[in-house]
Each structure stands twice: as C-alpha cells, then as structure tokens.
Write an enzyme that holds these catalytic residues in place. Structure first.
Site, PDB file in Angstrom:
ATOM      1  N   LYS A  25       0.467  -4.183  -6.523  1.00 55.89           N
ATOM      2  CA  LYS A  25       1.154  -2.938  -6.153  1.00 55.89           C
ATOM      3  C   LYS A  25       2.657  -3.161  -6.019  1.00 55.89           C
ATOM      4  O   LYS A  25       3.459  -2.405  -6.576  1.00 55.89           O
ATOM      5  CB  LYS A  25       0.557  -2.412  -4.839  1.00 55.89           C
ATOM      6  CG  LYS A  25       1.183  -1.125  -4.326  1.00 55.89           C
ATOM      7  CD  LYS A  25       0.246  -0.399  -3.398  1.00 55.89           C
ATOM      8  CE  LYS A  25       0.277  -0.913  -1.967  1.00 55.89           C
ATOM      9  NZ  LYS A  25       1.503  -0.571  -1.228  1.00 55.89           N
ATOM     10  N   SER A  26       3.055  -4.190  -5.293  1.00 58.32           N
ATOM     11  CA  SER A  26       4.484  -4.430  -5.062  1.00 58.32           C
ATOM     12  C   SER A  26       5.222  -4.668  -6.380  1.00 58.32           C
ATOM     13  O   SER A  26       6.330  -4.170  -6.597  1.00 58.32           O
ATOM     14  CB  SER A  26       4.671  -5.657  -4.170  1.00 58.32           C
ATOM     15  OG  SER A  26       4.187  -5.399  -2.882  1.00 58.32           O
ATOM     16  N   ARG A  30       8.138  -2.215  -8.423  1.00 55.98           N
ATOM     17  CA  ARG A  30       9.461  -2.755  -8.769  1.00 55.98           C
ATOM     18  C   ARG A  30       9.707  -2.693 -10.270  1.00 55.98           C
ATOM     19  O   ARG A  30      10.833  -2.457 -10.717  1.00 55.98           O
ATOM     20  CB  ARG A  30       9.580  -4.190  -8.235  1.00 55.98           C
ATOM     21  CG  ARG A  30       9.776  -4.224  -6.705  1.00 55.98           C
ATOM     22  CD  ARG A  30       9.421  -5.571  -6.138  1.00 55.98           C
ATOM     23  NE  ARG A  30       9.741  -5.714  -4.720  1.00 55.98           N
ATOM     24  CZ  ARG A  30       9.015  -5.245  -3.705  1.00 55.98           C
ATOM     25  NH1 ARG A  30       7.902  -4.557  -3.948  1.00 55.98           N
ATOM     26  NH2 ARG A  30       9.395  -5.431  -2.443  1.00 55.98           N
ATOM     27  N   GLY A 104       5.461   3.705   1.546  1.00 60.00           N
ATOM     28  CA  GLY A 104       6.618   3.151   2.239  1.00 60.00           C
ATOM     29  C   GLY A 104       7.520   2.399   1.270  1.00 60.00           C
ATOM     30  O   GLY A 104       8.745   2.465   1.359  1.00 60.00           O
ATOM     31  N   SER A 177      10.932  -8.076   6.564  1.00 65.01           N
ATOM     32  CA  SER A 177      10.405  -6.947   5.798  1.00 65.01           C
ATOM     33  C   SER A 177      10.989  -6.945   4.400  1.00 65.01           C
ATOM     34  O   SER A 177      12.202  -6.823   4.219  1.00 65.01           O
ATOM     35  CB  SER A 177      10.747  -5.626   6.503  1.00 65.01           C
ATOM     36  OG  SER A 177      10.618  -4.547   5.588  1.00 65.01           O
ATOM     37  N   GLN A 179      10.579  -4.666   2.301  1.00 64.94           N
ATOM     38  CA  GLN A 179      11.040  -3.316   1.954  1.00 64.94           C
ATOM     39  C   GLN A 179      12.477  -3.118   2.414  1.00 64.94           C
ATOM     40  O   GLN A 179      13.306  -2.568   1.689  1.00 64.94           O
ATOM     41  CB  GLN A 179      10.116  -2.271   2.585  1.00 64.94           C
ATOM     42  CG  GLN A 179       8.707  -2.348   1.999  1.00 64.94           C
ATOM     43  CD  GLN A 179       7.774  -1.278   2.532  1.00 64.94           C
ATOM     44  OE1 GLN A 179       8.136  -0.523   3.432  1.00 64.94           O
ATOM     45  NE2 GLN A 179       6.579  -1.207   1.978  1.00 64.94           N
ATOM     46  N   ASP A 330      -0.441  -7.534   4.864  1.00 64.58           N
ATOM     47  CA  ASP A 330      -1.383  -6.481   4.457  1.00 64.58           C
ATOM     48  C   ASP A 330      -2.837  -6.948   4.520  1.00 64.58           C
ATOM     49  O   ASP A 330      -3.756  -6.128   4.431  1.00 64.58           O
ATOM     50  CB  ASP A 330      -1.060  -6.006   3.036  1.00 64.58           C
ATOM     51  CG  ASP A 330       0.269  -5.258   2.979  1.00 64.58           C
ATOM     52  OD1 ASP A 330       0.730  -4.779   4.036  1.00 64.58           O
ATOM     53  OD2 ASP A 330       0.844  -5.154   1.879  1.00 64.58           O
ATOM     54  N   LYS A 357       2.320   0.367   9.996  1.00 62.92           N
ATOM     55  CA  LYS A 357       1.824   0.444   8.615  1.00 62.92           C
ATOM     56  C   LYS A 357       1.193   1.827   8.406  1.00 62.92           C
ATOM     57  O   LYS A 357       1.452   2.745   9.156  1.00 62.92           O
ATOM     58  CB  LYS A 357       0.845  -0.700   8.339  1.00 62.92           C
ATOM     59  CG  LYS A 357       1.513  -2.073   8.403  1.00 62.92           C
ATOM     60  CD  LYS A 357       2.571  -2.218   7.319  1.00 62.92           C
ATOM     61  CE  LYS A 357       3.269  -3.558   7.352  1.00 62.92           C
ATOM     62  NZ  LYS A 357       4.391  -3.624   6.413  1.00 62.92           N
TER      63      LYS A 357
END
Ligand code: S3P
Length: 439
Positions: A25-26, A30, A104, A177, A179, A330, A357
C-alpha cells in the site's frame, strides 16, 4: 442497511501451499504521487487496487494527471505533468476539492505536495479520517511558509491550503512517522533551500528510496543517539520510473499469523517486501518462536523482497518496544492477537501512535481480545497481554478499521467456536478479496 458481517469458523485443516498477497500500500501510493509530479510516463506493476490507493489516483486525476488503470493485472500508467504541472480550478481563487477517503497517507503526503502549488486546494476525507491528527503536518509545513489551516479549527481535516513560498527547514518530529516525514520532504522539493527531518527512530523509508529513483537529491542517516535524519534539496524536475511493487508485508502478516497458529500448516508466501523499516513483524514472530524462513531474497527498485516459508509453531511471549515499534506499527493488532495465543505475558509499549490510526487500536484490540476471553490490560502506550489461555469465538466489531477486521478474522480461525465480525467489508481499504484467500 446491508449486513456486512462475516462469520469465521475455526480452521478445520492446516494452511498448506503457496499464496501471493496484493501489492504494498505505501509503495503503491508513492508510485502514483511521484509519477504524477515527474516528467514522463511512470509504469507501475502489481499496484494495490485497494480503496486507499484508489483515493490517491482519484486525487491526482482531479489535479489534471492522466492515469490509466488496468485493474486485473494491477497495472497503472501515470502520465506525469512535471513538478509544477498540477492543475487547480480554472478560476484561480476557487479551491480544488480533493476527497482522500479513509487514507491518512493520501491526506498527509498530498498536503506536502499541494503546499508547493500556485493554486488553492481543500482536502477532506471520510468521518474517521477527519478525526485524525493533522497538526503534525500543519506545524512543519507552516514553518516552511505553507498556508495550511484546519477548516474547523480542530487540527483535523478538512484542510485548506493556499499558495505560499516555501523555505527549507530543519525539523525534529516528536513521533516516528513516515507520513509526517514524507509530507515535509515532498514540500522540500518546492522550497528555496534544503530541508531535513529528524525523527526519534527510523520510520518506513519508501519515500526516500523512491524519490532517489525519480532523481531527487535525498539522503538519510541514523544518528549516534538512534534518531534518524532524512534530507532533501529543492529540485527542478523528477523523472518517470518503471516500478514493480512488492507484495505488502502488512497483508502477508495475517497469513504468517494464520500459518503459525493453525497446527500442521506450512505456507509459502511469495514475493513479500522485506524492507527492514517494515519487517519488525518478522523479527517479533521469530522472537516468539515462529518458524519463518526467507527464501529467494532479491532487490527491485531499491526495495528488498523474499518468499516466506512459515510453519506452525508453538509461541511464547515477548516485549515489543522502542525503535522496533515503527517497523511494525500496522502489524501490532496482529501481534497482539498472536500474543493472546502465546505462552506468557507479552508487553507492547512505546506505541501510543496506535491511538490515532484508523481506530484507537489500543481500545479496539483490547475490546475484541476481551470479548474472546483474553486477559488484556490497555496502557497509555500499548497493552499487556496475558496469553496462553484458549480463546473462544465471539461477536466482534471491526470499528471500520481494516486491520482490526483482518487481525480478528485470524483470531477467529484459531479460537474455539464461531466468530462474527461486524462491518467486515472495510478490508477493501488495503486488501480487497481478503476473506476469499482463506477459502
Ligand atoms: C504509512 C505510514 C504509517 C502507517 C500507514 C502508512 C505510509 O503511518 O501506519 O498505514 O505509507 O507512510 P505513520 O507514518 O503516521 O506512523
């Protein structure tokens, strides 16, 4: 209302054979974001077609980027518009409105990019997203000269962003973080001097690795005191890349756990990303006595991956804390469930981030574990799980949090009797088709 409960019954037989899990997902997020602001055509393979990543695609399409999606093979083609080519509304004073859904990552990273544009924008997500903390990006971005504000004045989205000249800063974050770090680094592309971010421990570094591939001048170091600093120089252009997304270790975690818990299992999970900033779950499982072998280790686009052979194991308790936490943030709900089945008392600490979260994961994990008969105490920054008792099936809620739904589906496979998970469809956020895998 449509009932989207799922019934989970104890696994009648072992998990044997081979599976692949969907793309990371990450990395999928990106790849679209950086492709959109690069020059040229970025081709992405094994893209995760989960709702969160589709929110990212939707945002960049609204910003004028042509993105072609072939859902079946997970192929996405991004026709980049260059660093300064995104488009706002035709009327320059009117904000372009972007819906970031439940994501997020989309909200925070896209804010960093939008802070550097010459048009106004408004970002808003679903009810859960709009309660998540955004001050953590508003503060550093404002220090850089961005004009960003929480529309309701509560430090949450909706966020209104107006054009502003950005300057480089050296920022120290309170929490590790990725993010927050990524939002600052992305804004740093548009600044007039270098930017750096120091975080208390290294969080996932996909932004640094991938931006480097796109031609940005990024560097990172681990400092002597264990803090980590990433730096970026302003940039004229990024250049399109071909990206192959590895399988998501966060999705693999559910099958790793299922194979560890269900007697007789021997499961090969192919092509899983094992970037060390993401692989804490593997070390925790091994520390608990889990039999996991890495096979066929390789690299693609700076991201390491491997096939994981996981065998049923008897597990014992561990302590999960410190710099390890960001590397499995996660996967902590899944780790907590494993701890409930493991002998001894597991302590999870330094994980207050769990509270902010998709749900308050200290509260939601505790509620569901207790409903299944586990002795668990929530703390301010984690939980204490007294494991080793057998758990029983129960009626649980996902609290609309995909990772809670999937972690407790696995708990249901290893518990006695039937488990019902309410609001179970939220798994589509990161793992469409999750329940079918078990069949
Ligand atoms: C993510 C970073 C993590 C993680 C999230 C995805 C990312 O959040 O929990 O699911 O893609 O950068 P934080 O960096 O805020 O901990």
């Amino acid at each position: 209302m449509r009932d989207n409960s799922r019934i989970i019954r104890p696994a009648g037989r072992p998990f044997n054979g081979e599976i692949t899990v969907p793309g990371d997902k990450s990395i999928s997020h990106r790849a679209v974001m950086f492709g959109a602001i690069a020059k040229g055509t970025t081709r992405i393979r094994n893209f995760l077609m989960g709702a969160d990543c589709l929110s990212t695609i939707d945002c960049f399409r609204r910003l004028g980027v042509q993105i072609d999606v072939e859902a079946a093979p997970g192929q996405v083609t991004v026709h980049g518009r260059g660093l300064r080519g995104l488009k706002g509304q035709q009327e320059p004073a009117v904000s372009i409105v972007l819906d970031t859904g439940n994501s997020g990552t989309t909200t925070r990273l896209v804010s960093g990019i939008l802070a550097g544009q010459d048009f106004p924008s408004l970002l808003s997500g679903d009810a859960s997203l709009n309660t998540r903390p955004m001050k953590r990006i508003m503060e550093p971005l404002s220090q850089m000269g961005a004009r960003i504000r929480s529309v309701n004045g509560n430090g949450c989205a909706p966020l209104a962003i107006e054009p502003g000249q950005l300057h480089g800063i050296h920022y120290t974050t309170k929490v590790a973080s990725a993010q927050v770090k990524s939002a600052i680094l992305l804004a740093g592309l548009y600044a007039d001097s270098p930017t750096s971010v120091t975080e208390p421990a290294l969080s996932r570094n996909h932004t640094e690795l991938m931006l480097k591939g796109f031609g940005a001048d990024v560097s990172s170091i681990i400092n002597e005191d264990g803090t980590a600093t990433a730096s970026i120089r302003p940039c004229r252009e990024l250049f399109a890349q071909d990206i192959v997304v590895p399988g998501d270790i966060s999705s693999a975690a559910y099958f790793i756990a299922a194979a560890l818990l269900v007697p007789g299992s021997s499961l090969l999970i192919k092509n899983v990303g094992i970037n060390p900033t993401r692989a804490g779950f593997l070390s925790v499982c091994r520390d608990m006595g889990g039999d996991i072998t890495l096979l066929n280790e390789r690299q693609a686009g700076g991201e390491p991956s491997a096939d994981l052979l996981v065998k049923h194991s008897s597990l014992h308790s561990v302590t999960i804390e410190g710099g390890l936490i960001p590397t499995l943030i996660d996967e902590l709900p899944m780790a907590a469930v494993l701890a409930a089945f493991a002998d001894g008392t597991t302590v999870i600490r330094d994980a207050a981030e769990l509270k902010v979260k998709e749900s308050d994961r200290i509260a939601t994990v505790t509620a569901n574990l207790r409903a299944m008969g586990c002795d668990v105490t929530p703390t301010d920054d984690g939980m204490i799980i007294r494991g080793g008792k057998s758990l029983h099936g129960a009626v649980l809620d996902s609290y609309l949090d995909h990772r809670i739904a999937m972690s407790f589906a696995v708990a249901g496979l290893a518990a006695g009797g039937e488990t019902r998970i309410r609001n179970a469809n939220c798994v589509d956020i990161s793992f469409p088709g999750f329940y079918d895998y078990f069949n």
